[in-house]
Each structure stands twice: as C-alpha cells, then as structure tokens.
Design a protein around this motif. Structure first.
Motif, short mmCIF file in Angstrom:
data_model
loop_
_atom_site.label_atom_id
_atom_site.label_comp_id
_atom_site.label_asym_id
_atom_site.label_seq_id
_atom_site.Cartn_x
_atom_site.Cartn_y
_atom_site.Cartn_z
N GLY A 1 2.58 -6.23 -3.33
CA GLY A 1 1.48 -6.29 -4.30
C GLY A 1 1.82 -5.74 -5.67
O GLY A 1 1.60 -6.40 -6.69
N THR B 1 0.86 -1.18 0.00
CA THR B 1 0.00 0.00 0.00
C THR B 1 0.90 1.23 0.00
O THR B 1 0.70 2.18 -0.75
N GLU C 1 -2.88 4.16 -7.91
CA GLU C 1 -4.26 3.70 -8.18
C GLU C 1 -5.17 4.85 -8.60
O GLU C 1 -6.03 4.70 -9.45
P1 ADP Z 1 0.11 -4.41 2.03
O1 ADP Z 1 1.27 -5.27 2.43
O2 ADP Z 1 0.35 -2.96 2.19
O3 ADP Z 1 -1.21 -4.85 2.56
P2 ADP Z 1 0.32 -5.59 -0.65
O4 ADP Z 1 1.76 -5.93 -0.67
O5 ADP Z 1 -0.67 -6.70 -0.67
O6 ADP Z 1 -0.04 -4.54 0.46
O7 ADP Z 1 0.04 -4.64 -1.92
C1 ADP Z 1 -1.21 -4.04 -2.11
C2 ADP Z 1 -1.10 -3.00 -3.22
O8 ADP Z 1 -0.57 -3.63 -4.40
C3 ADP Z 1 -2.45 -2.45 -3.62
O9 ADP Z 1 -2.59 -1.13 -3.10
C4 ADP Z 1 -2.44 -2.46 -5.14
O10 ADP Z 1 -2.54 -1.17 -5.69
C5 ADP Z 1 -1.08 -3.00 -5.52
N1 ADP Z 1 -1.21 -3.96 -6.61
C6 ADP Z 1 -1.68 -5.22 -6.58
N2 ADP Z 1 -1.65 -5.78 -7.81
C7 ADP Z 1 -1.15 -4.83 -8.64
C8 ADP Z 1 -0.88 -4.77 -10.06
N3 ADP Z 1 -1.12 -5.80 -10.85
N4 ADP Z 1 -0.36 -3.64 -10.55
C9 ADP Z 1 -0.10 -2.57 -9.74
N5 ADP Z 1 -0.35 -2.57 -8.42
C10 ADP Z 1 -0.87 -3.67 -7.88
#
Ligand code: ADP
Ligand code: XUL
Length: 577
Positions: free
Chosen positions: A482, A304, A347
């Motif tokens: 992510g 995030t 986003e």
């Molecule tokens: P956290 O550890 O902060 O909960 P994550 O590592 O799961 O988060 O990442 C979540 C973020 O990844 C989301 O805010 C989303 O925008 C981004 N994300 C997920 N898939 C994609 C993608 N295919 N392209 C760009 N961003 C992505």
C-alpha cells in the motif's frame, strides 16, 4: 510452438487461488475461491475458527471442497484448456499442519472421480479435522520448552533460523501431542499445508518441502536435517516423529516432480496425464520466486506492517528475524524481517498534520530540504515492536557527535519543534532500522569502500559490529504494498537503503500464486533439460521488466552517506528503550 500452461496455487488464510500462465509468463487466467463467501457452510470468519481458548484453526474439509471448486470453475472456462497444463506448483500459508491417519495416504491413491475429495477423504483420512493456523498464539508453554531445550532464543535461531514462535509447526505439534494424545497416537503422517496440497494433487502422500520446513523450529538449517533434540520436545521416540514427518524433506536443490497429477483430476476436470506436480512451498517463500530477486536484492513490503524479504548467501540468524532455505537457489537463504510499526505508525503522524487523513503535508515534510532534522532522530512504536523486541515506545532525541572519537551524546526531548519533524524523522528511522538489520545478511562485496564509517563498535539486537559492517548496500530494492504508492516515502527509504544498482516499484496482487507459476514453468524446463539456467537468471531474463515494474532510478549516494551519520545514533537511541 503450441502454447503450454503452468498453474500456480495459493492456499492462503482466506482463499484458494489458482493462476494460469503460458510459457512466456503471460497471465492466462485467475480463479479464486473465497472461503467465507463461497463456502459459507463452514462458518469460518476470515477463513478460520477462533476457539475460546484462543486457538486459531482452519477446517481441512473446507480446503478439500475448495480444491474441487477451483478446478470445477476452471474446467468451465471456455478459453482455458486444462489439457495444456504441463506443470503445477504453488504456495500455502506457512506453519499450518494437517494430520493424516494411517489410511489417509492410501486413500489418496485411489480417488474415485465420481465422488468428491471431501466425501472420499473426510473424515477418515485425517486424525484431526482442523489444521492449526499461523495466527494461533496458544503455544506459549511449548515455545518455552523449545527455547529451553536448545539453550535459549539465540541458540534456537542459530539452529533453525528462527527463535521459538507460537505459530511455528514444532510447538504446534508438541501441543497436540501433549493435549490431544489420542489424536497424536492416531496420526500416521503430518503435512505442512504446502505438502498437503501437493499430496492431494499428486494423489500420494508427499514429503515436506525443505524451505517451508524451516518454519517449524525443528530443522537444522546448516546440517539440513531435523534436530533430534528439538524433535524430542514432541516425543522421546524421535524415530517415530521423523516417520510422521515423512522422513527427510525434499531438498530445495532437487528439481524433480513429486509426481504427476492424480487420475482423479484427469478424469474429472480434463487435465493431462503428463502434467507434473512440483513441490509447493510457503507463501513468503513463493513471493520471492515471483520476482527476479537475486543474491543481495531486497523486497520491501510496505503494508500495514513492514516486511523485508531478501535473498542472501550469509547464514547470520537472529532471534529478531527469520532465515529459511531458499526454495529455488541452492546455497542461498531467504531472510524475513517483520516490523509491526509500519504504515499505522506513519498514519498517526499524518493525522496529527492533517485531520482529513491526507498525505500531502506529511509528504512535503518528508521531502523538505529546508526542514533541518540533521541532528535529530526519533523512534515511533505505537505498537510493541519485533525488531528491536520492545514494548510500545516513543523516543525523540537531538544529538552531538565527537568529531575525533565519533562517540554520540544523546539529549532526549519530549517533542521536536513541529510535527513536520516527526514526519521526516519517522521515515528515516524506519528505513535506517531496515538498513542496519539487512547489512549482516549482505555479502562482503556489497560494502561501499568509498566511504569510511569508522571503527567504533555499535550494538543492534544481538550484534556488536564495527560501524564499517553497515557500509553495505543491497544491489536492488523492490518496493511493494500500500505505502509503496507514496513517492515521498519510497524515495526516502530508497535513499537510506542505498541500493547500488536500481530501485523498483511494483504491484504484486498475486505474488505467491505467481511465484508458484514461475516455479512450475522453470522446474518443468529444467527437469526436461530445456534449460540449464538457474531460477534467478531464468526469471531475470524472462521477467516482463517493461510492463511489470517501474524503475525509480538510483538514490543519491551523497544522501546515503548523509544517513550513515545516524547509524551510531540509532544504536544509542535504541539502547534507551
Ligand atoms: P496489507 O497487505 O497489510 O493489508 P496494504 O499493502 O494494502 O496492506 O497497505 C495498506 C497500508 O498502506 C495502509 O495502512 C496505508 O497507510 C498505506 N497506504 C496506502 N496508500 C498510501 C499512500 N498514498 N501513502 C502512504 N501510505 C499509504
Ligand atoms: C509467516 C507467516 C505468515 C503466513 C501467512 O511466518 O506466518 O506470513 O505465511 O500466510
């Protein structure tokens, strides 16, 4: 050779996890206790209590119950023989603190396996039933006092590796000493969450671990000692504060068990009396131990928010980021840079391009060769930002550069010709910001001498350096989180950071606990003289490169040089915030 097992714990905000690996780093088992789900009677919300005054705390009793539950579950797994466990280490949420009564440490030494940790220790072992959590924001006054007593944020960062932060343990202890004087008086010892868990498992009060102790605003990193002036914020009786903290922390270059597993766990769950407990550390510190990161390697975590972790031998602290002593590499530090505006900011632009939240148009823009953004730069902070430290702001500019002097003229604009420009520009400026902030932490020999950036001085945060300072390239970049699934975003980030040796992508669902496993294994081998190799080299050699990471190849050097053109522009644009 018979298998031997190594445990890595992770006591995080929402769960207690334990991973088991064998001597070849193969994952044998993973066990998790989810606090809200598995222990609902504590009524925590996402593992914590949020108080009316805004304090955020965790019940220590719940952690005790979780430790028994995780062992109980593991002891019932038929494929898992806990007798084979040779060593244990792990990590915990950083900055949290646990308060022991004078009886507490003694009670640890006589744990009766017929009872439970909770019934044996709670409440009388603890002077406070709850531990402050890292999400707490209630120590504003204390943070002010810490910065005042050291001369300001920059001076405090110079001493402790970080400016004052609400969550850091020093201000948290100070708050308790001020607002709960009786509790403070009844406190004989204070643990970090990491040393609390190591204490439970070894059945004796265990000193703080040095790398994690850097998250307190109390420890002088260069002198490797608590700073008396800072301890004074808690209590003028500095000797007593030192005593409560258990004396000097365990030095990170000392590879020695804190003890063996307590007989409680041997008799109750069948662990082996030879099983060694090695120091536990903070979760971010354990994350760098889960990867074969060496000096000048950088981990880019694209969740995030964006978090950068890097291994450095340069002690160059800044109020905008954190430096900790490296938990396993003597003479090294871990830099941690946290940006608020990562995925969420991207986003927003994605959604302007496509109301269905699809990344396709965004990615096409990022990779487009025809979309000319060469004389543009944008800053997109829908949230207030930490690096640089500014409130929510947007800036878009076109620029010209004087060919002889290199000086930049900005022309601020409301919008670029299309939102596609924003997509290309946000990824570039986010990556460029990472690049300029990691440069002072990279060794001198990381400088790319084939390209001359010029002599002009540029300003970033608290630094005024010649542009040439930013001609450094990290050795290897590892992308996780992510957004690292997104090829376009990662390609562009990699191009701007310009790693000289390699770029990798990997999934790290269990990184902190895995870091604990690797530390347990290596510490055991090193202590028993089965290896003389340093932790980073050991992991580099044993890491499962073929299966655990994806090699993304090298970015183009021309493109890296192309982005160099915008360093002075970013400095000028940030000056307008
Ligand atoms: P956290 O550890 O902060 O909960 P994550 O590592 O799961 O988060 O990442 C979540 C973020 O990844 C989301 O805010 C989303 O925008 C981004 N994300 C997920 N898939 C994609 C993608 N295919 N392209 C760009 N961003 C992505
Ligand atoms: C780091 C921090 C968090 C916690 C999460 O400074 O506060 O990352 O360590 O557990």
């Amino acid at each position: 050779m018979a298998d031997t097992y190594y445990l890595g714990f992770d006591l995080s905000t929402q769960q207690l996890k334990c991973l088991v690996i064998d001597q070849k780093l193969k994952l044998i088992h993973s066990e998790t206790v989810e606090f809200d789900q598995d222990l609902p009677h504590y009524n925590t919300h996402k593992g914590v209590y949020i108080r009316e005054d805004g304090s955020i705390e965790c019940p220590v009793e719940m952690w005790l119950e979780a430790v028994d539950l995780v062992f109980l579950r593991m002891s019932k797994r038929e494929h898992l023989d806990l007798k084979l466990v040779r060593a244990v280490s792990g990590s915990c949420q950083q900055h949290g603190s646990v308060y022991w009564t004078s009886e507490g440490p003694k009670m640890l030494e006589t744990l009766n396996p017929k009872s439970s940790l909770k019934d044996l220790l709670f409440p009388s072992a603890f002077s406070r039933p709850v531990a402050p959590n890292w999400q707490d924001h209630s120590t504003g006054e204390e943070c002010e006092a810490f910065e005042k007593s050291s001369g300001g944020p920059q001076q405090l960062a110079q001493i402790t590796g970080s400016r004052a932060h609400y969550r850091f343990t020093g201000p948290q202890i100070m708050k308790i000493a001020r607002k709960e004087p009786k509790v403070y008086r009844n406190t004989a010892k204070i643990s970090l969450v990491s040393s609390f868990l190591a204490s439970l498992l070894s059945g004796k009060f265990t000193k703080l671990e040095e790398a994690d102790a850097c998250g307190m605003n109390l420890y002088d990193i260069e002198k490797r000692d608590y700073d008396d002036n800072l301890l004074c914020n808690i209590d003028a009786n500095v000797a007593d504060v030192r005593e409560k903290l258990g004396g000097d922390p365990i030095p990170s270059d000392k590879v020695e068990p804190v003890g063996h597993i307590a007989s409680y766990f041997i008799e109750k769950y069948g662990l082996n009396s030879k099983c060694e407990i090695y120091p536990f550390t903070g979760d971010n510190l354990a994350t760098i131990c889960s990867l074969p990161l060496r000096k000048n390697d950088v981990l880019v975590s694209m969740g995030t928010s964006t978090t950068i972790l890097l291994v450095t031998d340069q002690y160059h602290p800044s109020p905008n980021y954190h430096l900790f002593i490296h938990p396993t590499l003597p003479g090294h530090y871990m830099g941690m840079i946290c940006y608020c505006n990562g995925s969420l900011a991207r986003e927003r632009i994605r959604d302007q391009l496509d109301g269905n939240h699809d990344w396709k148009l965004f990615n096409e823009a990022v990779l487009s060769k025809t979309l000319n953004t060469d004389n543009e730069l944008g800053i997109y902070f829908p949230l207030g930002e930490i690096v640089p430290s500014v409130p929510s702001s947007y800036r878009r500019a076109t620029f010209t550069k004087d060919a002889t002097t290199g000086s930049v003229t900005l022309n601020l604009v409301e919008n670029f010709p299309s939102v596609a420009h924003d997509a290309k520009n946000i990824v570039e400026s986010q990556a460029l910001s990472c690049r300029v902030r990691i440069s002072p932490l990279l060794s001198k020999d990381c400088a790319d001498t084939t390209y001359h950036l010029g002599q002009n001085t540029v300003h970033f945060d608290y630094d005024n350096f010649e542009l040439s300072e930013y001609a450094k390239r990290p050795h290897r970049a590892f992308f996780v989180g992510g957004a690292s699934k997104n090829d376009a975003i990662v390609d562009r980030f990699a191009e701007v950071l310009g790693a000289s040796d390699a770029n990798f992508r990997l999934e790290t669902p269990n990184s902190c606990a895995l870091g604990g496993c690797y530390r347990a294994l290596w510490s055991h081998l090193f202590f028993s003289k089965q290896t003389e190799t340093s932790f980073d080299k050991f992991l580099d050699k044993t890491f499962r490169w073929g299966t655990d990471v994806q090699n993304l190849g090298m970015g183009s050097k021309e493109m890296w040089q192309h982005h160099n053109e915008k360093i002075a522009v970013l400095s000028a644009l940030e000056a307008t915030l």
